[in-house]
Scaffold this active site. Structure first.
Site, mmCIF file in Angstrom:
data_model
loop_
_atom_site.group_PDB
_atom_site.id
_atom_site.type_symbol
_atom_site.label_atom_id
_atom_site.label_comp_id
_atom_site.label_asym_id
_atom_site.label_seq_id
_atom_site.Cartn_x
_atom_site.Cartn_y
_atom_site.Cartn_z
ATOM 1 N N ALA A 56 -4.652 13.876 -10.215
ATOM 2 C CA ALA A 56 -4.158 14.369 -8.920
ATOM 3 C C ALA A 56 -3.519 13.346 -7.976
ATOM 4 C CB ALA A 56 -5.289 15.068 -8.183
ATOM 5 N N PRO A 74 -1.146 10.604 -6.233
ATOM 6 C CA PRO A 74 -1.558 10.498 -4.826
ATOM 7 C C PRO A 74 -1.801 11.848 -4.139
ATOM 8 C CG PRO A 74 0.783 10.075 -5.039
ATOM 9 C CD PRO A 74 0.263 10.247 -6.433
ATOM 10 N N SER A 89 0.382 14.813 -3.889
ATOM 11 C CA SER A 89 1.398 15.667 -3.261
ATOM 12 C C SER A 89 1.363 17.081 -3.851
ATOM 13 C CB SER A 89 2.785 15.056 -3.401
ATOM 14 O OG SER A 89 3.015 14.674 -4.720
ATOM 15 N N LYS A 90 1.105 17.178 -5.160
ATOM 16 C CA LYS A 90 1.055 18.531 -5.736
ATOM 17 C C LYS A 90 -0.241 19.229 -5.323
ATOM 18 C CE LYS A 90 3.997 17.379 -9.645
ATOM 19 N NZ LYS A 90 3.878 15.900 -9.576
ATOM 20 N N ASP A 138 -12.651 11.231 -15.293
ATOM 21 C CA ASP A 138 -11.677 11.071 -16.365
ATOM 22 C C ASP A 138 -11.332 12.467 -16.885
ATOM 23 O OD1 ASP A 138 -10.320 10.624 -18.734
ATOM 24 O OD2 ASP A 138 -11.538 8.865 -19.258
ATOM 25 N N ASP A 144 -0.836 17.064 -14.592
ATOM 26 C CA ASP A 144 0.370 16.274 -14.271
ATOM 27 C C ASP A 144 0.066 14.849 -14.738
ATOM 28 O OD1 ASP A 144 2.889 15.778 -13.116
ATOM 29 O OD2 ASP A 144 1.965 15.121 -11.252
ATOM 30 N N CYS A 186 6.882 13.292 -15.516
ATOM 31 C CA CYS A 186 8.190 12.913 -14.965
ATOM 32 C C CYS A 186 8.862 11.990 -15.983
ATOM 33 C CB CYS A 186 8.077 12.291 -13.582
ATOM 34 S SG CYS A 186 6.941 10.903 -13.488
HETATM 35 C C1 SAM Z 1 1.707 11.431 -12.608
HETATM 36 S S1 SAM Z 1 0.393 10.854 -11.670
HETATM 37 C C2 SAM Z 1 -0.075 12.292 -10.779
HETATM 38 C C3 SAM Z 1 0.773 12.581 -9.585
HETATM 39 C C4 SAM Z 1 0.172 13.681 -8.716
HETATM 40 N N1 SAM Z 1 -0.072 14.892 -9.475
HETATM 41 C C5 SAM Z 1 1.065 14.014 -7.531
HETATM 42 O O1 SAM Z 1 1.940 14.883 -7.675
HETATM 43 O O2 SAM Z 1 0.892 13.432 -6.461
HETATM 44 C C6 SAM Z 1 -0.896 10.735 -12.826
HETATM 45 C C7 SAM Z 1 -2.221 10.350 -12.224
HETATM 46 O O3 SAM Z 1 -3.217 10.451 -13.242
HETATM 47 C C8 SAM Z 1 -4.132 9.402 -13.114
HETATM 48 N N2 SAM Z 1 -4.830 9.262 -14.415
HETATM 49 C C9 SAM Z 1 -4.509 8.475 -15.470
HETATM 50 N N3 SAM Z 1 -5.374 8.678 -16.484
HETATM 51 C C10 SAM Z 1 -6.249 9.640 -16.059
HETATM 52 C C11 SAM Z 1 -7.368 10.257 -16.642
HETATM 53 N N4 SAM Z 1 -7.761 9.957 -17.875
HETATM 54 N N5 SAM Z 1 -8.053 11.149 -15.912
HETATM 55 C C12 SAM Z 1 -7.676 11.462 -14.630
HETATM 56 N N6 SAM Z 1 -6.618 10.894 -14.034
HETATM 57 C C13 SAM Z 1 -5.897 10.007 -14.736
HETATM 58 C C14 SAM Z 1 -3.281 8.224 -12.715
HETATM 59 O O4 SAM Z 1 -4.057 7.222 -12.083
HETATM 60 C C15 SAM Z 1 -2.285 8.898 -11.761
HETATM 61 O O5 SAM Z 1 -2.790 8.852 -10.446
#
Ligand code: SAM
Length: 454
Positions: free
Chosen positions: A266, A268, A270-271, A312, A328, A381
């Site tokens: 989730a 930062p 925004s979604k 996680d 996402d 993305c």
């Molecule tokens: C693409 S970003 C998400 C952007 C967010 N959905 C937004 O629109 O603001 C992916 C996020 O997943 C987190 N992440 C990476 N591996 C993860 C995991 N195994 N479990 C949960 N979060 C994870 C990352 O730290 C990052 O903040």
């Protein structure tokens, strides 16, 4: 004479991006930079992003003028040279002598005094060369190798885009990646107010605060920022307007409506914010792996229906099933290179396989949390098939009870409800999936798939 604050800041940031694998956009928004005047902050941003966007082309110019191999130069010397040549070739408003002088001062301040005359000589040689119209060259590049050279991209990336999207679309992607991307905002519905005038009120408030806007290109609740500082407005500070690319907004809208919603990657946030405001009566759970990024979600805590959980996504700690899930996932980010140009210099083809394994694990784990009849949106993305279609195929392989749903119907509903203003829905689809291409569409490059549990 001291180096100007904007150049000293840009120099520091470029060194950190190189050495610490930090992200330039994050460093440029970090607290220590709030001391800079907005003019200096603007110039520092332009210098950092410009150098990172054009790095391979700048290095070619430097190599042609240098008596030493660039690989053998100290990081500080190379960073000062890149800053100098970027200004000489791309910032016509900066006098050549100022650009050269500041780069020489930067190496002296970095205790590389012995390199000062070398930096001076290299930049003086380049200052005499005429700058070409590089965007015209990009637009007529006859093949992927020439395009990669002209548009300062790694050849392997441009070759694979040319194969998947064709040469013309790849020229558009590359040209887009070399420009300053626009800022879009989302004006959130005020759920306590059924009155449609809510958007007009926010528009009026932003205009009064000196923010000039034009209508969104994809979505009715989106606006494009023409000028002004959105972050200084009350609408932004109170969460009624948020900065978010239009494709990212569209992905969140496509998650739809439900009573229990999980946003499993989730930060930062925004979604999450858009999901929570669009579903004010739903319980929205937002999970994030990294504690420092989970902290970014804390500003969502003012939304009463959002519950932030550090977890996680491969081992989700929930027993209840969810009606709607957004996965996402972390990805290469190749759909956002205009905003994060350093990614193109860091990413290796083999990284895509590691990312894919993680993405498949997250998607499988999230699917297991889906209620019967519930729907999950998987999104990235990234422009790369390995992180997109291939992940969906791998996660669904050998499973029964899930089906990919065509996004066409969902987008037609968004058109009918007036939430989507983009007319050419077919151009946003690749088979059943959402596929936006930067430079072709007016947004970042996003992929999304809709999966339903039967
Ligand atoms: C693409 S970003 C998400 C952007 C967010 N959905 C937004 O629109 O603001 C992916 C996020 O997943 C987190 N992440 C990476 N591996 C993860 C995991 N195994 N479990 C949960 N979060 C994870 C990352 O730290 C990052 O903040």
């Amino acid at each position: 004479m001291a180096v100007s604050p904007a150049r000293a800041t840009a120099f520091e940031i470029l060194l950190r991006v190189e050495r610490e694998e930090s992200y330039a956009a994050e460093l440029l928004h970090s607290a220590p930079l709030s001391k800079l005047s907005s003019r200096d902050h603007g110039l520092a941003t332009e210098l950092v992003m410009g150098v990172l966007r054009w790095q391979s082309l700048l290095d070619r110019r430097l190599a042609a003028a240098s008596s030493q191999k660039l690989e053998r130069l100290d990081g500080e010397v190379l960073a000062a040279l890149r800053l100098g040549v970027y200004q000489l070739q791309f910032l016509s408003r900066v006098p050549a002598r100022a650009a050269i002088f500041e780069s020489v001062e930067l190496v002296k301040a970095a205790r590389k005094r012995s390199a000062a005359s070398f930096v001076n000589a290299v930049l003086r040689t380049i200052a005499g060369a005429a700058a070409e119209d590089i965007f015209a060259e990009i637009g007529k590049s006859p093949d992927s190798i020439t395009l990669a050279q002209n548009a300062a991209h790694p050849p392997w990336l441009v070759a694979r885009w040319t194969k998947h999207f064709g040469l013309e679309a790849t020229r558009q992607i590359c040209a887009h990646n070399q420009t300053v991307p626009g800022t879009a905002i989302h004006i959130h519905d005020d759920q306590s107010n059924d009155d449609q005038s809510n958007d007009d009120q926010s528009d009026a408030e932003l205009a009064e605060a000196g923010v000039q806007l034009s209508p969104g290109r994809l979505l009715s609740a989106a606006r494009r920022v023409l000028s002004g500082d959105v972050t200084a407005t009350r609408a932004y500070q109170e969460g009624r307007a948020s900065i978010q690319d239009e494709a990212s907004q569209l992905v969140a809208l496509l998650v739809g409506r439900g009573e229990t919603i999980l946003d499993c990657c989730a930060a930062p946030g925004s979604k999450t914010a858009l999901l929570a405001r669009r579903n004010p009566h739903a319980k929205v759970f937002a999970t994030e792996l990294h504690p420092h990024r989970a902290r970014l979600l804390q500003n969502l805590s003012r939304l009463p229906n959002v519950h932030v959980v550090a977890a996680d996504a491969r081992h989700l700690p929930f027993s209840l099933p969810f009606d709607r899930i957004l996965a996402d996932v972390p990805c290469s980010g190749t759909g956002t290179l205009a905003r994060n140009p350093e990614i193109k210099w860091r990413l290796k083809a083999e990284d895509l396989h590691d990312l894919q394994s993680r993405q498949v694990a997250i998607l499988k784990s999230a699917l297991a949390q889906l209620a019967i009849g519930g729907r999950l949106v998987y999104s990235t993305c990234s422009l790369e098939r390995e992180e997109n279609e291939a992940v969906v195929e791998a996660a669904l392989e050998g499973t029964a009870g899930f089906q990919v749903v065509d996004f066409k119907g969902e987008m037609e509903q968004l058109r009918q409800s007036g939430e989507m203003c983009w007319k050419d829905i077919a151009s946003l689809l690749a088979g059943p999936y959402l596929r936006t291409i930067p430079g072709v569409h007016p947004c970042d490059g996003f992929f999304a798939a809709l999966i339903e549990r039967r």
